[in-house]
Structure formats: C-alpha cells, structure tokens
Motif scaffolding. Structure first.
Motif, PDB file in Angstrom:
ATOM      1  N   UNK A 175       0.842  -1.201   0.000  1.00 56.86           N
ATOM      2  CA  UNK A 175       0.000   0.000   0.000  1.00 56.86           C
ATOM      3  C   UNK A 175       0.876   1.250   0.000  1.00 56.86           C
ATOM      4  N   UNK A 176       1.947   1.200   0.773  1.00 56.76           N
ATOM      5  CA  UNK A 176       2.827   2.353   0.931  1.00 56.76           C
ATOM      6  C   UNK A 176       3.547   2.696  -0.366  1.00 56.76           C
ATOM      7  N   UNK A 177       4.051   1.699  -1.080  1.00 60.90           N
ATOM      8  CA  UNK A 177       4.842   1.947  -2.290  1.00 60.90           C
ATOM      9  C   UNK A 177       4.007   1.779  -3.559  1.00 60.90           C
ATOM     10  N   UNK A 178       2.700   1.749  -3.421  1.00 57.52           N
ATOM     11  CA  UNK A 178       1.805   1.680  -4.564  1.00 57.52           C
ATOM     12  C   UNK A 178       2.237   2.712  -5.617  1.00 57.52           C
ATOM     13  N   UNK A 179       2.619   2.301  -6.824  1.00 58.24           N
ATOM     14  CA  UNK A 179       3.117   3.271  -7.808  1.00 58.24           C
ATOM     15  C   UNK A 179       2.110   4.364  -8.136  1.00 58.24           C
ATOM     16  N   UNK A 180       0.815   4.036  -8.102  1.00 59.76           N
ATOM     17  CA  UNK A 180      -0.192   5.054  -8.369  1.00 59.76           C
ATOM     18  C   UNK A 180      -0.176   6.125  -7.277  1.00 59.76           C
ATOM     19  N   UNK A 181      -0.017   5.701  -6.027  1.00 61.55           N
ATOM     20  CA  UNK A 181       0.005   6.652  -4.913  1.00 61.55           C
ATOM     21  C   UNK A 181       1.245   7.526  -4.961  1.00 61.55           C
ATOM     22  N   UNK A 182       2.397   6.921  -5.210  1.00 69.56           N
ATOM     23  CA  UNK A 182       3.629   7.691  -5.220  1.00 69.56           C
ATOM     24  C   UNK A 182       3.647   8.703  -6.363  1.00 69.56           C
ATOM     25  N   UNK A 183       3.150   8.299  -7.519  1.00 71.96           N
ATOM     26  CA  UNK A 183       3.094   9.235  -8.645  1.00 71.96           C
ATOM     27  C   UNK A 183       2.112  10.362  -8.372  1.00 71.96           C
ATOM     28  N   UNK A 184       0.961  10.041  -7.786  1.00 79.12           N
ATOM     29  CA  UNK A 184      -0.004  11.078  -7.444  1.00 79.12           C
ATOM     30  C   UNK A 184       0.586  12.056  -6.430  1.00 79.12           C
ATOM     31  N   UNK A 185       1.376  11.535  -5.499  1.00 83.47           N
ATOM     32  CA  UNK A 185       1.966  12.412  -4.486  1.00 83.47           C
ATOM     33  C   UNK A 185       2.907  13.424  -5.119  1.00 83.47           C
ATOM     34  N   UNK A 186       3.886  12.943  -5.866  1.00 85.95           N
ATOM     35  CA  UNK A 186       4.857  13.871  -6.435  1.00 85.95           C
ATOM     36  C   UNK A 186       4.197  14.796  -7.456  1.00 85.95           C
ATOM     37  N   UNK A 187       3.208  14.298  -8.184  1.00 81.36           N
ATOM     38  CA  UNK A 187       2.501  15.134  -9.150  1.00 81.36           C
ATOM     39  C   UNK A 187       1.721  16.234  -8.437  1.00 81.36           C
ATOM     40  N   UNK A 188       1.044  15.882  -7.352  1.00 79.13           N
ATOM     41  CA  UNK A 188       0.217  16.853  -6.634  1.00 79.13           C
ATOM     42  C   UNK A 188       1.063  17.913  -5.942  1.00 79.13           C
ATOM     43  N   UNK A 189       2.110  17.493  -5.233  1.00 81.48           N
ATOM     44  CA  UNK A 189       2.918  18.479  -4.516  1.00 81.48           C
ATOM     45  C   UNK A 189       3.671  19.371  -5.500  1.00 81.48           C
ATOM     46  N   UNK A 190       4.100  18.824  -6.625  1.00 85.31           N
ATOM     47  CA  UNK A 190       4.784  19.649  -7.612  1.00 85.31           C
ATOM     48  C   UNK A 190       3.825  20.668  -8.213  1.00 85.31           C
ATOM     49  N   UNK A 191       2.580  20.276  -8.426  1.00 81.83           N
ATOM     50  CA  UNK A 191       1.573  21.243  -8.872  1.00 81.83           C
ATOM     51  C   UNK A 191       1.381  22.337  -7.828  1.00 81.83           C
ATOM     52  N   UNK A 192       1.461  21.964  -6.552  1.00 83.21           N
ATOM     53  CA  UNK A 192       1.390  22.968  -5.498  1.00 83.21           C
ATOM     54  C   UNK A 192       2.570  23.924  -5.540  1.00 83.21           C
ATOM     55  N   UNK A 193       3.744  23.420  -5.873  1.00 85.72           N
ATOM     56  CA  UNK A 193       4.921  24.285  -5.993  1.00 85.72           C
ATOM     57  C   UNK A 193       4.732  25.306  -7.118  1.00 85.72           C
ATOM     58  N   UNK A 194       4.177  24.856  -8.244  1.00 80.84           N
ATOM     59  CA  UNK A 194       3.918  25.778  -9.347  1.00 80.84           C
ATOM     60  C   UNK A 194       2.887  26.823  -8.927  1.00 80.84           C
TER      61      UNK A 194
END
Length: 528
Positions: A175-194
């Motif tokens: 559950x922790x290393x679920x590729x969908x979750x990890x990609x959503x995390x970095x995608x979402x926080x990077x969108x927040x940075x923009x």
C-alpha cells in the motif's frame, strides 16, 4: 443529475474537496518557498531576506489555517455519507489517515506556532530548522492522504474476506509503495509548488507595477520564477508517468480522457481537439496527433490501447464472472450462518472468480440480488463503467494547456531575472498578475479528471460508488450540501479578505544592512 442519495453524496464530497483544494496547493508550495527564503537569510544575514520570509510566511499562515478548517470536515464525511465504504475498507483506508494525523499534521501544527512566535526566541539556525519542519510536515501530510487516494485508484496489498464481508490489509508495504500513490503524491505536490510560485510571481509583479517594495519584489520574483520553472518542467515528466500508470491500471479512464470509442491500431493517436458525443459514441471534428497517445500510454509503438467499446465488452465478461463469485459468496455465508462446513465447490468458485466480485455489485443499482439480473441489465451495467467523457476530455486538455502556458511564463521571468530586467516590460508584469488564478484552475481540472474518471467506482474494480453510500434521506444530504457550501464560501471570502489586506499592507521592511545598502546604491533595480 438525478438527485438521489448517490448523486447528492458525490456532489457534496466533490464540492468540499474542490473547496479544500483551493487552500492545499498554496500551503504546499509556500511552505517550501518560505523555507528557501529563510535559508538565504541565514546564509547571507541580509535583513531583506528575513523580511521576505516573514511576509510570505504570513500569507502562508492565513492559508494554512483555512486549509485545516476545510480539511477536517472531509474526513467526517466518510462516516456520515459513506458509511458502507468506511465499513468495507476501513482496515486499509484508515491506516494512512491515522498516520497523516500522527506523523504529519501534529508535526506541522506544532512547528507552525514556533515559526510565527519564535523569531525573537530562537537562534537563526534553530528557526530555520523550524521552517523546514513546517515544510516537511505540510508535504508529509499530503503523502499519507495521497497514499489513501492512490489505493482507491489501484487497490493493492489487500484482499476480500468472505467471512467478515470486508477488505482486509495483507501487505502495508505494498500500500505504501503503490506506484499510483507515489506518482499522485509527487505530481500533486509539484503542482502545489507551481501554484505558489505563480502566486508569489503575480503578487510581486503587482508591487513592481505600483512601484512598491522593488527590492523585495524582484528577489521574490527571482526565487519564484526559478522554483516555478523547475517545478513546471518536472510536471511534464510526472504527467507522462501518470499517463502510463493510468493506461496500465485504469484503462477506461484513459479511453474516456481520449474519447477513444474504438480500439485503434498501435500506436494510438492523441486527440488534440474534438467534440465527444457520448450518446452517438463518437467524437466530432477530431484532430489527431499520430502516435503520441501510444507513446505516452504504452511507451511502445506496437502495443494497442483499448477503446471504450472493447473495454465495455471486457466489463460485461467480468460482470458474468462476478455473478459466479457472488453466488459462491452467498453459499459460503449461508453455510457460515448454519454452522455447516463451507461447500468445497463454493470455496473453489470464489477463489477463481472472486477478483470480479466488484463487477457483480454494479448490478445492485438495478436489482437487490445480482443473480436475478436480466441480460439487458448486465449490458447496461457494463456501459455504466464508462464515465462522463466530455468533462474528462475537456478538463484534461485545459489542465495540459495551462501547464504549458505556466512553463512559458516562468521561463520568461527566469530569463528576465538573469538579465536583471524584471521590470523592463510592464505588460509582462500584468500577464503575471492576471495569471495568479491559472494554476488553481489547472489543479481543479486535474482533480476532476482523477476522481470523475474513476466512476462508477469508489474503489477501482472493487466497490461501486452506488453501494458505498450511507442509508440517508436525499433531503438530509441536500440540506448539508447547502450548509457546507455556505460555510465554505464564507471561509473562502474570509481568506481572500485577509490575504488582500496583508498584501495591500505589504511587508514590514527593516532597516537595510550594509550589504543590501551597497547593492541598492550600485543597482537601483536589482533582480537578486
């Protein structure tokens, strides 16, 4: 929309999520930008960087408070509006939410207080550590939330227990290393940075247009433009990864995003423009870019991407497999109630077809006992797996278009900062100011794509949305929707008023130190 309990519950959660997500991206990005500014202050000792940290940190604090107020309500809705969902997957979904509170929110909330009230009580280095702890807590909080959401998109590390009628966790690490979750995390926080970068860029541009705080505004723009450009470019790579994972784990979502009704020969084309017609099952006036979708979705030139009609046929076969699993489940439950041993054939049928049980539950919309469903109802349930194509199609393209515009915007101001000409073109400053809302529009479009594209599933392939709701009256949910909209609108107006008041007031500029004075004297309008 039919105003039944399912539609109203979905509408309520969608509205509260969209409201909440107005505050979240700015919190994520500003926390990092503020920590970067304070790092420069500690390294250089220049008071202007401390003034920048305090000013943008104050705006972060206002936004943080509103984000907390709107976010708490969302978690209550799981028990209020989605009680069967909470019962069905509480073992898995509850774990990351609990960790978010224990490991991230407490960290963030504790150090926020130290950040605002510790300027005169902590050394520079200690206060800098506090600033980075606030940033870490903010982003760490998003990690656990998105692990939970990623599991809903790609349920791994869990299995259904026919004795308890619940999904139970079998592998927390999966559950922790679920590729969908990890990609959503970095995608979402990077969108927040923009988002935060464009916010700082736009507010600083307003100051330059009015001739206020030029030194602070230019340094802020330099940091924001550079940080925003790096983040916006990273979003392109992360978007490519997201597209690949959606093609792998959520094929119907991808087909709907592309309005791809029929399977095309590999490599599939990308539909740049068109008018999807769900009733006619075609896209009018489509403009295609050859090969592009095949490369994004499969990273090859020989692998097909299934169209909507082919995926509906697959869904119908899974529904029929699910009916076998559903019948086996009923026999297992009946044996358990009477104390008799579980029939071996029922156990074997469930083990073979249990993966398709969720598809059989799609028939609950039409009949209490899916085994009694007619062939027409099965066919209709298969077509129910197709989400609303037009909103997905246009939301995705608006998100992508705005993303590329923001790359250009931040690149232009990065170049101007290098040339020390940030105030050379007032019309560019006006574009930056008017661009402040654009990242929020792109992010909300992305959220719509992610969540609307998952329908009719609340958990992809496992639990249909229609059976996950609480047994409430439609009037009750409608009343709470009106209440939430009124309260959240008031909070949003308060946020805007407080933000605008702080921006109009401007930063408290301390007396410049000798280094800042020399720079100001040598270059009246420095970029950094």
């Amino acid at each position: 929309m039919d105003f039944d309990i399912v539609s109203l519950s979905r509408l309520q959660f969608a509205l509260t999520a969209l409201y909440h997500f107005i505050f979240v991206p700015l919190t994520l990005g500003l926390s990092i930008l503020v920590a970067i500014m304070e790092t420069v202050y500690v390294l250089t000792g220049r008071t202007l960087w401390r003034d920048m940290t305090k000013f943008w940190g104050g705006l972060f604090g206002i936004n943080f408070a509103m984000g907390v107020a709107t976010g708490i309500v969302m978690e209550f809705q799981f028990g209020m509006n989605w009680s069967y969902y909470s019962h069905y997957v509480g073992d898995i979904f509850g774990a990351p939410l609990a960790l978010e509170g224990l490991m991230a929110f407490f960290l963030e909330a504790t150090f926020v207080g130290l950040f605002f009230f510790g300027w005169e009580r902590l050394s520079r280095v200690k206060h800098l550590i506090v600033a980075w702890c606030v940033a870490l807590g903010s982003n760490f909080s998003a990690l656990w939330i998105l692990i939970a959401n990623g599991w809903m998109q790609n349920p791994v590390g869990a299995q259904f227990n026919p004795q308890t009628m619940r999904m139970e966790m079998t592998d927390f690490f999966a559950v922790l290393i679920n590729p969908m979750a990890q990609t959503k995390f970095v995608h979402t926080v990077t969108a927040g940075y923009v988002t935060a970068a464009v916010f700082v860029l736009g507010i600083s541009a307003c100051y330059l247009l009015k001739g206020r705080y030029p030194a602070l505004a230019k340094r802020s723009m330099t940091v924001a433009a550079t940080f925003g450009l790096v983040s916006a470019l990273a979003l392109v790579a992360l978007g490519d990864e997201s597209g690949y994972l959606v093609a792998k784990h959520q094929k119907m979502k991808l087909a709907a995003m592309e309005a791809m009704w029929k399977t095309e020969p590999a490599p599939a084309a990308f539909t740049a423009f068109g008018f999807p017609d769900q009733a006619a099952r075609e896209t009018h006036y489509a403009v295609h870019v050859p090969w592009l979708m095949g490369l994004i979705g499969t990273r090859s030139l020989t692998t097909e991407i299934a169209g909507i009609e082919a995926l509906v046929e697959q869904a119908e076969r899974r529904i029929r497999d699910g009916l076998t699993a559903y019948d086996a489940l009923q026999r297992i439950r009946a044996a358990s109630k009477t104390g008799a041993g579980i029939p071996p054939q029922a156990q074997a049928d469930f083990e073979t077809h249990g993966h398709a049980l969720g598809h059989a539950l799609l028939l609950k919309r039409y009949t209490d006992d899916p085994r009694q469903a007619s062939p027409e109802q099965i066919r209709q349930a298969a077509w129910d797996t197709v989400p609303q194509v037009a909103p997905l199609f246009w939301a995705f393209r608006l998100m992508v278009g705005l993303g590329f515009f923001l790359i250009v915007l931040t690149a232009v101001f990065s170049w101007l900062s290098i040339q020390r000409r940030l105030d050379a073109h007032p019309w560019l400053l006006k574009i930056a100011a008017y661009s402040i809302p654009l990242p929020w529009i792109a992010i909300e479009c992305g959220w719509i794509v992610a969540e609307l594209g998952r329908q009719p599933w609340v958990i992809e392939g496992v639990l249909p949305t229609a059976v996950a709701v609480s047994n409430l009256g439609a009037s009750t949910v409608l009343f709470t929707i009106i209440g939430f909209v009124l309260i959240y609108t008031v909070l949003l107006l308060i946020e805007l008023k407080l933000m605008l008041r702080a921006i109009r007031k401007g930063p408290d500029i301390a007396a410049p130190d000798s280094a800042d004075s020399r720079i100001t004297a040598a270059t009246p309008a420095p970029a950094h």
